[in-house]
Design a protein around this motif. Structure first.
Motif, PDB file in Angstrom:
ATOM      1  N   MET A   1      18.673 135.476  -6.326  1.00  0.00           N
ATOM      2  CA  MET A   1      17.802 136.024  -5.316  1.00  0.00           C
ATOM      3  C   MET A   1      16.467 135.303  -5.348  1.00  0.00           C
ATOM      4  N   VAL A   2      15.935 135.062  -6.533  1.00  0.00           N
ATOM      5  CA  VAL A   2      14.657 134.371  -6.666  1.00  0.00           C
ATOM      6  C   VAL A   2      14.781 132.955  -6.124  1.00  0.00           C
ATOM      7  N   VAL A   3      15.913 132.297  -6.419  1.00  0.00           N
ATOM      8  CA  VAL A   3      16.127 130.932  -5.930  1.00  0.00           C
ATOM      9  C   VAL A   3      16.154 130.927  -4.408  1.00  0.00           C
ATOM     10  N   GLY A   4      16.801 131.902  -3.822  1.00  0.00           N
ATOM     11  CA  GLY A   4      16.841 132.001  -2.359  1.00  0.00           C
ATOM     12  C   GLY A   4      15.460 132.183  -1.766  1.00  0.00           C
ATOM     13  N   LEU A   5      14.627 133.013  -2.376  1.00  0.00           N
ATOM     14  CA  LEU A   5      13.268 133.207  -1.875  1.00  0.00           C
ATOM     15  C   LEU A   5      12.430 131.947  -2.034  1.00  0.00           C
ATOM     16  N   LEU A   6      12.643 131.204  -3.121  1.00  0.00           N
ATOM     17  CA  LEU A   6      11.922 129.948  -3.308  1.00  0.00           C
ATOM     18  C   LEU A   6      12.347 128.923  -2.259  1.00  0.00           C
ATOM     19  N   LEU A   7      13.626 128.903  -1.911  1.00  0.00           N
ATOM     20  CA  LEU A   7      14.087 128.000  -0.857  1.00  0.00           C
ATOM     21  C   LEU A   7      13.477 128.367   0.490  1.00  0.00           C
ATOM     22  N   VAL A   8      13.357 129.662   0.765  1.00  0.00           N
ATOM     23  CA  VAL A   8      12.721 130.092   2.013  1.00  0.00           C
ATOM     24  C   VAL A   8      11.281 129.620   2.050  1.00  0.00           C
ATOM     25  N   VAL A   9      10.561 129.749   0.951  1.00  0.00           N
ATOM     26  CA  VAL A   9       9.168 129.311   0.901  1.00  0.00           C
ATOM     27  C   VAL A   9       9.068 127.808   1.119  1.00  0.00           C
ATOM     28  N   SER A  16       7.615 132.834   9.029  1.00  0.00           N
ATOM     29  CA  SER A  16       9.003 133.283   8.847  1.00  0.00           C
ATOM     30  C   SER A  16       9.235 133.757   7.415  1.00  0.00           C
ATOM     31  N   GLY A  17       8.651 133.056   6.461  1.00  0.00           N
ATOM     32  CA  GLY A  17       8.759 133.479   5.067  1.00  0.00           C
ATOM     33  C   GLY A  17       8.164 134.860   4.847  1.00  0.00           C
ATOM     34  N   SER A  22       9.142 140.554   3.815  1.00  0.00           N
ATOM     35  CA  SER A  22       8.964 141.963   4.172  1.00  0.00           C
ATOM     36  C   SER A  22      10.300 142.690   4.238  1.00  0.00           C
ATOM     37  N   VAL A  23      11.295 142.042   4.839  1.00  0.00           N
ATOM     38  CA  VAL A  23      12.620 142.662   4.944  1.00  0.00           C
ATOM     39  C   VAL A  23      13.244 142.818   3.558  1.00  0.00           C
ATOM     40  N   VAL A  24      13.143 141.786   2.722  1.00  0.00           N
ATOM     41  CA  VAL A  24      13.704 141.861   1.370  1.00  0.00           C
ATOM     42  C   VAL A  24      12.988 142.942   0.557  1.00  0.00           C
ATOM     43  N   GLY A  25      11.663 143.019   0.676  1.00  0.00           N
ATOM     44  CA  GLY A  25      10.902 144.047  -0.035  1.00  0.00           C
ATOM     45  C   GLY A  25      11.302 145.450   0.387  1.00  0.00           C
ATOM     46  N   ALA A  26      11.500 145.647   1.691  1.00  0.00           N
ATOM     47  CA  ALA A  26      11.924 146.966   2.183  1.00  0.00           C
ATOM     48  C   ALA A  26      13.312 147.313   1.669  1.00  0.00           C
TER      49      ALA A  26
END
Length: 119
Positions: A1-9, A16-17, A22-26
């Motif tokens: 999950m962390v790797v996916g968020l780093l790729l988004v960044v 968009s990030g 926000s969606v992941v946090g919710a």
């Protein structure tokens, strides 16, 4: 999950990030709420018994024998049945030690010694 968020960044623009975060946090918040509600509403587990060869019950105990070489020939004493948690010490949180006996209700007889003989 962390790797996916780093790729988004790294691959997506900041706006968009921000939306994705926000969606992941919710989603994580809702999941945490569900786990909390589950933990609070599940039935309580049996009380833990701490000492070796100890006995603990939420209700009444007619006879508990924890000793070695015990010979008991008479029937177990009759213990009046009633709702658990009403007897003496029902609100105690202490668990019995080695060869200890604890009950939420009444205890008719507890034999914890070695080589006891009853006729």
């Amino acid at each position: 999950m962390v790797v996916g968020l780093l790729l988004v960044v790294a691959l997506v623009d900041l706006e968009s990030g921000d939306r994705i975060a926000s969606v992941v946090g919710a989603a994580v918040g809702v999941l945490g709420l569900a786990v909390s509600v589950f933990a609070l509403t599940r039935p309580a587990s049996d009380p833990a018994v701490a000492g070796s060869r100890s006995v603990q019950a939420g209700g009444n105990i007619g006879r508990a024998v924890t000793g070695d070489n015990v010979r008991v020939t008479d029937p177990a004493p009759h213990v009046a049945s009633g709702p658990a948690g009403q007897g003496p010490g029902a609100n105690d949180t202490a668990v019995p030690g080695e060869r200890g006996v604890s009950a939420g209700g009444s205890i008719g007889e507890a034999i914890t010694g070695d080589g006891t003989r009853q006729q």
